[in-house]
Design a protein around this motif. Structure first.
Motif, PDB file in Angstrom:
ATOM      1  N   ASP A  57      13.717  -5.985 -14.819  1.00  0.00           N
ATOM      2  CA  ASP A  57      13.286  -4.491 -14.775  1.00  0.00           C
ATOM      3  C   ASP A  57      13.177  -4.161 -16.618  1.00  0.00           C
ATOM      4  N   GLU A  58      12.136  -4.598 -18.047  1.00  0.00           N
ATOM      5  CA  GLU A  58      11.974  -4.306 -18.726  1.00  0.00           C
ATOM      6  C   GLU A  58      13.492  -3.991 -19.656  1.00  0.00           C
ATOM      7  N   PRO A  59      14.551  -5.072 -19.181  1.00  0.00           N
ATOM      8  CA  PRO A  59      15.468  -3.868 -20.477  1.00  0.00           C
ATOM      9  C   PRO A  59      16.052  -4.093 -21.338  1.00  0.00           C
ATOM     10  N   THR A 105       7.490  -7.281 -17.789  1.00  0.00           N
ATOM     11  CA  THR A 105       7.461  -6.635 -19.185  1.00  0.00           C
ATOM     12  C   THR A 105       6.349  -6.576 -19.383  1.00  0.00           C
ATOM     13  N   HIS A 106       5.996  -5.167 -19.799  1.00  0.00           N
ATOM     14  CA  HIS A 106       4.239  -4.712 -20.438  1.00  0.00           C
ATOM     15  C   HIS A 106       4.023  -5.470 -21.858  1.00  0.00           C
ATOM     16  N   ASP A 107       4.916  -5.846 -22.013  1.00  0.00           N
ATOM     17  CA  ASP A 107       4.565  -6.524 -23.609  1.00  0.00           C
ATOM     18  C   ASP A 107       4.362  -7.909 -23.785  1.00  0.00           C
ATOM     19  N   GLY A 119       1.732  -7.658 -17.218  1.00  0.00           N
ATOM     20  CA  GLY A 119       0.554  -7.383 -17.272  1.00  0.00           C
ATOM     21  C   GLY A 119       0.496  -5.426 -17.971  1.00  0.00           C
ATOM     22  N   PRO A 120      -0.740  -4.711 -18.012  1.00  0.00           N
ATOM     23  CA  PRO A 120      -0.166  -3.348 -18.486  1.00  0.00           C
ATOM     24  C   PRO A 120       0.293  -2.259 -17.546  1.00  0.00           C
ATOM     25  N   SER A 121       0.526  -1.213 -18.300  1.00  0.00           N
ATOM     26  CA  SER A 121       1.280  -0.366 -17.572  1.00  0.00           C
ATOM     27  C   SER A 121       0.312   0.282 -15.732  1.00  0.00           C
ATOM     28  N   GLY A 122       1.398   0.256 -15.005  1.00  0.00           N
ATOM     29  CA  GLY A 122       0.870  -0.031 -13.164  1.00  0.00           C
ATOM     30  C   GLY A 122       0.274  -0.662 -12.894  1.00  0.00           C
ATOM     31  N   CYS A 123      -0.242  -2.035 -13.508  1.00  0.00           N
ATOM     32  CA  CYS A 123      -0.331  -3.419 -12.791  1.00  0.00           C
ATOM     33  C   CYS A 123      -0.082  -3.339 -11.230  1.00  0.00           C
ATOM     34  N   GLY A 124       1.922  -3.483 -11.157  1.00  0.00           N
ATOM     35  CA  GLY A 124       2.375  -3.304 -10.164  1.00  0.00           C
ATOM     36  C   GLY A 124       3.333  -4.563 -10.363  1.00  0.00           C
ATOM     37  N   LYS A 125       4.064  -4.879 -11.569  1.00  0.00           N
ATOM     38  CA  LYS A 125       4.840  -5.175 -12.075  1.00  0.00           C
ATOM     39  C   LYS A 125       6.267  -5.368 -10.772  1.00  0.00           C
ATOM     40  N   SER A 126       6.742  -4.377 -11.264  1.00  0.00           N
ATOM     41  CA  SER A 126       7.616  -3.033 -11.155  1.00  0.00           C
ATOM     42  C   SER A 126       8.090  -3.570  -9.294  1.00  0.00           C
ATOM     43  N   THR A 127       6.836  -3.352  -8.667  1.00  0.00           N
ATOM     44  CA  THR A 127       6.590  -3.503  -7.301  1.00  0.00           C
ATOM     45  C   THR A 127       6.914  -4.566  -6.772  1.00  0.00           C
ATOM     46  N   THR A 128       6.527  -5.570  -7.637  1.00  0.00           N
ATOM     47  CA  THR A 128       6.469  -6.846  -7.082  1.00  0.00           C
ATOM     48  C   THR A 128       7.931  -7.075  -7.392  1.00  0.00           C
ATOM     49  N   LYS A 174       0.825  -0.904  -0.099  1.00  0.00           N
ATOM     50  CA  LYS A 174      -0.233   0.130  -0.250  1.00  0.00           C
ATOM     51  C   LYS A 174       0.374   1.318  -0.284  1.00  0.00           C
ATOM     52  N   TYR A 175       0.433   2.446  -0.754  1.00  0.00           N
ATOM     53  CA  TYR A 175       1.078   3.836  -0.661  1.00  0.00           C
ATOM     54  C   TYR A 175       0.146   4.613  -0.090  1.00  0.00           C
ATOM     55  N   GLY A 176      -0.020   4.422   1.452  1.00  0.00           N
ATOM     56  CA  GLY A 176      -1.031   5.759   2.139  1.00  0.00           C
ATOM     57  C   GLY A 176      -2.054   4.427   1.766  1.00  0.00           C
ATOM     58  N   THR A 177      -3.084   5.151   0.796  1.00  0.00           N
ATOM     59  CA  THR A 177      -4.894   4.157   1.411  1.00  0.00           C
ATOM     60  C   THR A 177      -4.597   3.494  -0.280  1.00  0.00           C
ATOM     61  N   LEU A 178      -3.498   3.657  -1.334  1.00  0.00           N
ATOM     62  CA  LEU A 178      -3.556   3.444  -2.236  1.00  0.00           C
ATOM     63  C   LEU A 178      -2.989   1.956  -2.433  1.00  0.00           C
ATOM     64  N   SER A 179      -4.088   0.845  -2.662  1.00  0.00           N
ATOM     65  CA  SER A 179      -3.218  -0.334  -3.036  1.00  0.00           C
ATOM     66  C   SER A 179      -3.071  -1.375  -3.793  1.00  0.00           C
ATOM     67  N   VAL A 180      -1.821  -1.578  -4.084  1.00  0.00           N
ATOM     68  CA  VAL A 180      -1.325  -1.286  -5.884  1.00  0.00           C
ATOM     69  C   VAL A 180      -0.730  -2.619  -5.512  1.00  0.00           C
ATOM     70  N   LEU A 181      -0.485  -3.838  -4.562  1.00  0.00           N
ATOM     71  CA  LEU A 181      -0.378  -5.390  -4.672  1.00  0.00           C
ATOM     72  C   LEU A 181      -1.641  -5.731  -3.561  1.00  0.00           C
TER      73      LEU A 181
END
Ligand SMILES: Nc1ncnc2c1ncn2[C@@H]1O[C@H](COP(=O)(O)OP(=O)(O)OP(=O)(O)O)[C@@H](O)[C@H]1O
Ligand SMILES: [Mg+2]
Length: 385
Positions: free
Chosen positions: A176-178, A209-211, A36-45, A12-19
């Motif tokens: 990460d998206e090398p 990757t998002h590809d 997965g698409p941009s913003g889905c939490g891949k890099s965070t994982t 969670k980032y503040g109240t935003l749940s990312v995973l």
């Protein structure tokens, strides 16, 4: 080498749940992509696995060792980023040697001039040079060892970045998206190189990757993420053939799977755009359904046929080996796409109606909650679509 396990990992980032609670078992030596698409939490994982980010709750294990409180440098993982993060003022050789110098030399041995006086330093440096050279040979960058990053192409820089990750012989590689900074043809080439490298090293690769094409072509298994959830985990062909969620079905595959509106009656018989389909719901339940058909499973008919879908041809996209027909269909929001061989559809002209059938046994049906529903075997007497 090492396997990696995530158990109910949330962020969670503040109240935003990312995973929202990720469970993932990555086998030792596996090439796993997080896609997965941009913003889905891949890099965070990935950053949580690396220890660069702390999870809010849940556990991360590397080879059965709980690493929740272990610093990144102590996790024995190597991270390769999209921006190669090479030291611009150092040569390729020095870039490759830096991680080893940090690991193998002590504070005194690393000192610029004084270090040379420390006994034993020479032998250590010789070993470091040797290790860097071996990696350079494996990656075929020996001729570049004397150059600085500014004198390299994108692909060469990427190889040096990989090399710098390899020298320490880490338990696993996190990437990460090398390839996303490379041009299209080099990207395709590097995909093959990475797969080969993975085979040669036998190391665990976790690749973000998002590809979807990258994920399909390179991985042993892919984990499809969306909105902080892991929707499906499996080998690429399984995810492609048997998507368990309509979001996975639409994300994996290019062009996208066609989604047509359908309806089931109390017997489980499905009608779609006025046609009765040859497969019904295994567990009959009346209500709306979404019928998914991949472009390669739709076949154009030379003339109007009974029990056939139809649409107005708006665009013929010729790729040489394949030709994609884009069709406007009444009652369907997005254009439908059919994959064909160019010579097979010579007769189809833009602006005209095209008739087509769906291959039997190929449709994938999803309920209103987006989850896949099981079908009965195709009824050959009712050969439709
Ligand atoms: N430090 C942060 N503070 C607040 N929100 C963040 C922070 N880092 C990431 N996020 C949010 O977390 C979500 C997931 O981010 P993440 O970087 O994991 O996505 P991603 O799947 O890697 O996407 P992309 O393909 O664009 O790289 C995004 O909505 C992002 O805005
Ligand atoms: Mg990212």
């Amino acid at each position: 080498m090492a396997g990696i396990t995530l158990r109910q990992v949330t962020k969670k980032y503040g109240t935003l749940s990312v995973l929202n609670g990720i469970d993932l078992d990555i086998a030792d030596g596996e090439f796993l992509t997080l896609v997965g698409p941009s913003g889905c939490g891949k890099s965070t994982t990935l950053r949580i696995i690396a220890g660069l980010e702390a999870q809010s709750t849940g556990d991360v294990k590397i080879d059965d060792r709980l690493v929740n409180d272990v610093r990144p440098s102590q996790r024995d993982l190597a991270m390769v980023f999209q921006s190669y993060a090479l030291y611009p003022h150092l040569t390729v050789q020095q870039n490759l040697m830096t991680p080893l110098r940090m690991r193998d030399l002590n504070f005194w041995e690393r000192l610029p001039l004084l270090g040379f006086l420390v006994p034993g330093r020479r032998a250590k440096m010789a070993q470091i040079e040797e290790d860097a050279r071996k990696v350079a040979e494996a990656l075929k960058i020996v001729p570049l060892l004397g150059r600085k990053p500014g004198q390299l192409s994108g692909g060469q820089r990427q190889r040096v970045a990989l090399g710098r990750a390899m020298v320490r012989n880490p338990a696993a590689f996190l990437m990460d998206e090398p390839l996303s900074n490379l041009d299209a043809s080099l990207r395709v080439h590097m995909r093959a190189e990475l797969s080969e490298l993975h085979r040669d090293l036998g190391a665990t690769f976790v690749y973000v990757t998002h590809d979807q094409a990258e994920a399909l072509t390179m991985s042993d298994r892919m984990a499809v993420m969306m909105d902080g959830d892991l929707l499906q985990l499996g080998p690429p062909d399984e995810v492609y053939e048997d998507p368990q969620d309509i979001r996975v079905a639409e994300f994996i595959g290019s062009p996208k799977m066609n989604i047509l509106p359908g309806e089931s009656d109390a017997n489980g018989t499905i009608t779609c755009l006025g046609l009765t389909l040859d497969e019904g719901l295994a567990t009959p339940q009346p209500g709306k359904v979404s019928v998914g058909l991949r472009p390669e499973h739709l076949h154009v008919q030379p003339r109007e046929t009974a029990e056939c879908f139809s649409g107005r041809l708006t665009y013929k996209e010729n790729l040489g080996s394949d030709l994609f027909l884009h069709l406007e269909m009444a009652g369907v929001e997005n254009k439908a796409v059919i994959r064909a061989k160019p010579h097979e559809v010579d007769f189809a002209a833009v602006g005209e109606t095209v008739w087509f059938k769906a291959e039997s046994g190929r449709m994938r049906v999803f309920g209103t909650d987006g989850k896949r529903v099981a079908l009965t075997a195709p009824d050959t007497k009712r050969k439709v679509g």
